[in-house]
Design a protein around this motif. Structure first.
Motif, PDB file in Angstrom:
ATOM      1  N   LYS A 113      49.481  20.105 -26.404  1.00 11.29           N
ATOM      2  CA  LYS A 113      48.061  19.901 -26.058  1.00 11.29           C
ATOM      3  C   LYS A 113      47.626  18.464 -26.373  1.00 11.29           C
ATOM      4  CE  LYS A 113      46.651  24.672 -26.228  1.00 11.29           C
ATOM      5  NZ  LYS A 113      45.654  25.051 -25.258  1.00 11.29           N
ATOM      6  N   MET A 114      48.133  17.909 -27.461  1.00  5.61           N
ATOM      7  CA  MET A 114      47.813  16.522 -27.806  1.00  5.61           C
ATOM      8  C   MET A 114      48.416  15.555 -26.779  1.00  5.61           C
ATOM      9  SD  MET A 114      48.299  16.588 -31.948  1.00  5.61           S
ATOM     10  CE  MET A 114      47.950  14.837 -32.194  1.00  5.61           C
ATOM     11  N   GLN A 115      49.631  15.855 -26.317  1.00  3.16           N
ATOM     12  CA  GLN A 115      50.268  15.001 -25.309  1.00  3.16           C
ATOM     13  C   GLN A 115      49.483  15.006 -24.004  1.00  3.16           C
ATOM     14  OE1 GLN A 115      54.216  16.738 -25.646  1.00  3.16           O
ATOM     15  NE2 GLN A 115      54.996  14.875 -26.596  1.00  3.16           N
ATOM     16  N   LYS A 116      49.003  16.177 -23.602  1.00  6.16           N
ATOM     17  CA  LYS A 116      48.179  16.263 -22.388  1.00  6.16           C
ATOM     18  C   LYS A 116      46.902  15.442 -22.555  1.00  6.16           C
ATOM     19  CE  LYS A 116      49.698  20.601 -20.395  1.00  6.16           C
ATOM     20  NZ  LYS A 116      50.164  21.726 -21.169  1.00  6.16           N
ATOM     21  N   ALA A 117      46.277  15.548 -23.721  1.00 10.77           N
ATOM     22  CA  ALA A 117      45.051  14.787 -23.985  1.00 10.77           C
ATOM     23  C   ALA A 117      45.338  13.287 -23.982  1.00 10.77           C
ATOM     24  CB  ALA A 117      44.444  15.211 -25.326  1.00 10.77           C
ATOM     25  N   ALA A 118      46.463  12.882 -24.546  1.00 16.41           N
ATOM     26  CA  ALA A 118      46.834  11.463 -24.583  1.00 16.41           C
ATOM     27  C   ALA A 118      47.047  10.933 -23.171  1.00 16.41           C
ATOM     28  CB  ALA A 118      48.093  11.257 -25.430  1.00 16.41           C
ATOM     29  N   GLU A 119      47.745  11.712 -22.352  1.00 17.28           N
ATOM     30  CA  GLU A 119      47.983  11.301 -20.958  1.00 17.28           C
ATOM     31  C   GLU A 119      46.667  11.139 -20.211  1.00 17.28           C
ATOM     32  OE1 GLU A 119      50.763  14.079 -19.179  1.00 17.28           O
ATOM     33  OE2 GLU A 119      52.188  13.714 -20.808  1.00 17.28           O
ATOM     34  N   SER A 120      45.763  12.105 -20.362  1.00 16.34           N
ATOM     35  CA  SER A 120      44.500  12.034 -19.624  1.00 16.34           C
ATOM     36  C   SER A 120      43.595  10.917 -20.150  1.00 16.34           C
ATOM     37  CB  SER A 120      43.778  13.378 -19.629  1.00 16.34           C
ATOM     38  OG  SER A 120      43.311  13.691 -20.906  1.00 16.34           O
ATOM     39  N   ASP A 121      43.777  10.534 -21.433  1.00 17.71           N
ATOM     40  CA  ASP A 121      42.980   9.442 -22.006  1.00 17.71           C
ATOM     41  C   ASP A 121      43.670   8.080 -21.873  1.00 17.71           C
ATOM     42  OD1 ASP A 121      41.153  11.367 -22.733  1.00 17.71           O
ATOM     43  OD2 ASP A 121      41.593  11.298 -24.870  1.00 17.71           O
ATOM     44  N   GLY A 122      44.874   8.066 -21.294  1.00 22.15           N
ATOM     45  CA  GLY A 122      45.610   6.814 -21.128  1.00 22.15           C
ATOM     46  C   GLY A 122      46.133   6.246 -22.434  1.00 22.15           C
ATOM     47  N   ILE A 123      46.423   7.106 -23.396  1.00 20.25           N
ATOM     48  CA  ILE A 123      46.947   6.671 -24.693  1.00 20.25           C
ATOM     49  C   ILE A 123      48.467   6.793 -24.669  1.00 20.25           C
ATOM     50  CG2 ILE A 123      47.011   7.170 -27.171  1.00 20.25           C
ATOM     51  CD1 ILE A 123      44.132   8.276 -26.855  1.00 20.25           C
ATOM     52  N   ASP A 124      49.144   5.693 -24.979  1.00 21.69           N
ATOM     53  CA  ASP A 124      50.604   5.673 -25.019  1.00 21.69           C
ATOM     54  C   ASP A 124      51.043   6.120 -26.410  1.00 21.69           C
ATOM     55  OD1 ASP A 124      53.293   5.184 -24.602  1.00 21.69           O
ATOM     56  OD2 ASP A 124      53.124   3.025 -24.948  1.00 21.69           O
ATOM     57  N   ALA A 125      51.414   7.401 -26.528  1.00 25.64           N
ATOM     58  CA  ALA A 125      51.755   7.937 -27.844  1.00 25.64           C
ATOM     59  C   ALA A 125      52.972   8.842 -27.771  1.00 25.64           C
ATOM     60  CB  ALA A 125      50.576   8.718 -28.409  1.00 25.64           C
ATOM     61  N   GLU A 126      53.793   8.745 -28.785  1.00 22.67           N
ATOM     62  CA  GLU A 126      54.875   9.705 -28.978  1.00 22.67           C
ATOM     63  C   GLU A 126      54.380  10.655 -30.049  1.00 22.67           C
ATOM     64  OE1 GLU A 126      59.473  10.151 -30.568  1.00 22.67           O
ATOM     65  OE2 GLU A 126      58.581   8.161 -30.502  1.00 22.67           O
ATOM     66  N   ILE A 127      54.317  11.939 -29.710  1.00 27.02           N
ATOM     67  CA  ILE A 127      53.794  12.948 -30.626  1.00 27.02           C
ATOM     68  C   ILE A 127      54.885  13.994 -30.813  1.00 27.02           C
ATOM     69  CG2 ILE A 127      51.926  14.594 -31.051  1.00 27.02           C
ATOM     70  CD1 ILE A 127      50.357  12.994 -28.811  1.00 27.02           C
ATOM     71  N   PHE A 128      55.211  14.305 -32.049  1.00 28.60           N
ATOM     72  CA  PHE A 128      56.265  15.280 -32.311  1.00 28.60           C
ATOM     73  C   PHE A 128      55.959  16.061 -33.573  1.00 28.60           C
ATOM     74  CE2 PHE A 128      57.375  11.446 -34.524  1.00 28.60           C
ATOM     75  CZ  PHE A 128      57.924  11.866 -35.724  1.00 28.60           C
ATOM     76  N   ALA A 129      56.630  17.205 -33.724  1.00 29.29           N
ATOM     77  CA  ALA A 129      56.419  18.076 -34.879  1.00 29.29           C
ATOM     78  C   ALA A 129      57.700  18.189 -35.691  1.00 29.29           C
ATOM     79  CB  ALA A 129      55.985  19.465 -34.411  1.00 29.29           C
ATOM     80  N   ALA A 130      57.525  18.444 -36.968  1.00 30.56           N
ATOM     81  CA  ALA A 130      58.651  18.668 -37.867  1.00 30.56           C
ATOM     82  C   ALA A 130      58.257  19.754 -38.856  1.00 30.56           C
ATOM     83  CB  ALA A 130      58.999  17.386 -38.605  1.00 30.56           C
ATOM     84  N   ALA A 131      59.266  20.401 -39.413  1.00 34.50           N
ATOM     85  CA  ALA A 131      59.010  21.426 -40.429  1.00 34.50           C
ATOM     86  C   ALA A 131      59.845  21.076 -41.658  1.00 34.50           C
ATOM     87  CB  ALA A 131      59.343  22.811 -39.885  1.00 34.50           C
ATOM     88  N   ALA A 132      60.898  21.824 -41.893  1.00 28.19           N
ATOM     89  CA  ALA A 132      61.749  21.579 -43.058  1.00 28.19           C
ATOM     90  C   ALA A 132      62.456  20.230 -42.983  1.00 28.19           C
ATOM     91  CB  ALA A 132      62.768  22.708 -43.180  1.00 28.19           C
ATOM     92  N   ASP A 133      62.599  19.700 -41.767  1.00 25.86           N
ATOM     93  CA  ASP A 133      63.294  18.424 -41.571  1.00 25.86           C
ATOM     94  C   ASP A 133      62.350  17.227 -41.624  1.00 25.86           C
ATOM     95  OD1 ASP A 133      61.963  19.058 -39.231  1.00 25.86           O
ATOM     96  OD2 ASP A 133      63.553  18.354 -37.915  1.00 25.86           O
ATOM     97  N   ALA A 134      61.191  17.383 -42.252  1.00 21.21           N
ATOM     98  CA  ALA A 134      60.157  16.338 -42.243  1.00 21.21           C
ATOM     99  C   ALA A 134      60.663  14.998 -42.780  1.00 21.21           C
ATOM    100  CB  ALA A 134      58.942  16.796 -43.039  1.00 21.21           C
ATOM    101  N   ASP A 135      61.382  15.007 -43.893  1.00 17.63           N
ATOM    102  CA  ASP A 135      61.849  13.746 -44.467  1.00 17.63           C
ATOM    103  C   ASP A 135      62.809  13.025 -43.529  1.00 17.63           C
ATOM    104  OD1 ASP A 135      60.339  13.801 -46.830  1.00 17.63           O
ATOM    105  OD2 ASP A 135      61.814  15.059 -47.843  1.00 17.63           O
TER     106      ASP A 135
END
Length: 101
Positions: free
Chosen positions: A22-44
């Motif tokens: 959902k954040m990626q869709k919002a970034a695309e529609s707002d023209g924001i060049d962003a790499e957005i990703f999630a992590a859990a146990a592998d955060a470090d």
């Protein structure tokens, strides 16, 4: 390479993956060049690999905020519980961009 790199961290990665899309869709529609990703146990490992500009924590891992803030030199913020629960990607994206500056 994206202009902004936003990392989300949660307990298992399921709901955060939906929020990322959902954040990626919002970034695309707002023209924001962003790499957005999630992590859990592998955060470090993800922090080392991707060097994000901001770390957003899911409400369920808010207890980790102090730990991340003490070892990172980037903004670390807990995602608003209501925005997280409603999967409001646009609001979470705006908060992340604001933190990056």
């Amino acid at each position: 390479m994206a202009e902004k790199t936003i990392m989300l961290c949660c307990a298992a990665g399921m709901s955060t993956s939906l929020l990322v899309s959902k954040m990626q869709k919002a970034a695309e529609s707002d023209g924001i060049d962003a790499e957005i990703f999630a992590a859990a146990a592998d955060a470090d490992a993800k922090l080392e690999e991707k060097h994000p500009d901001v770390l957003m924590l899911g409400p369920q891992v808010r207890y980790m905020e102090g730990q991340f803030k003490s070892k990172l030199s980037i903004p670390v913020e807990v995602i608003n519980m209501q925005d997280y629960g409603m999967m409001n990607g646009e609001k979470v994206l705006r908060e992340a961009v604001k933190l990056i500056g």
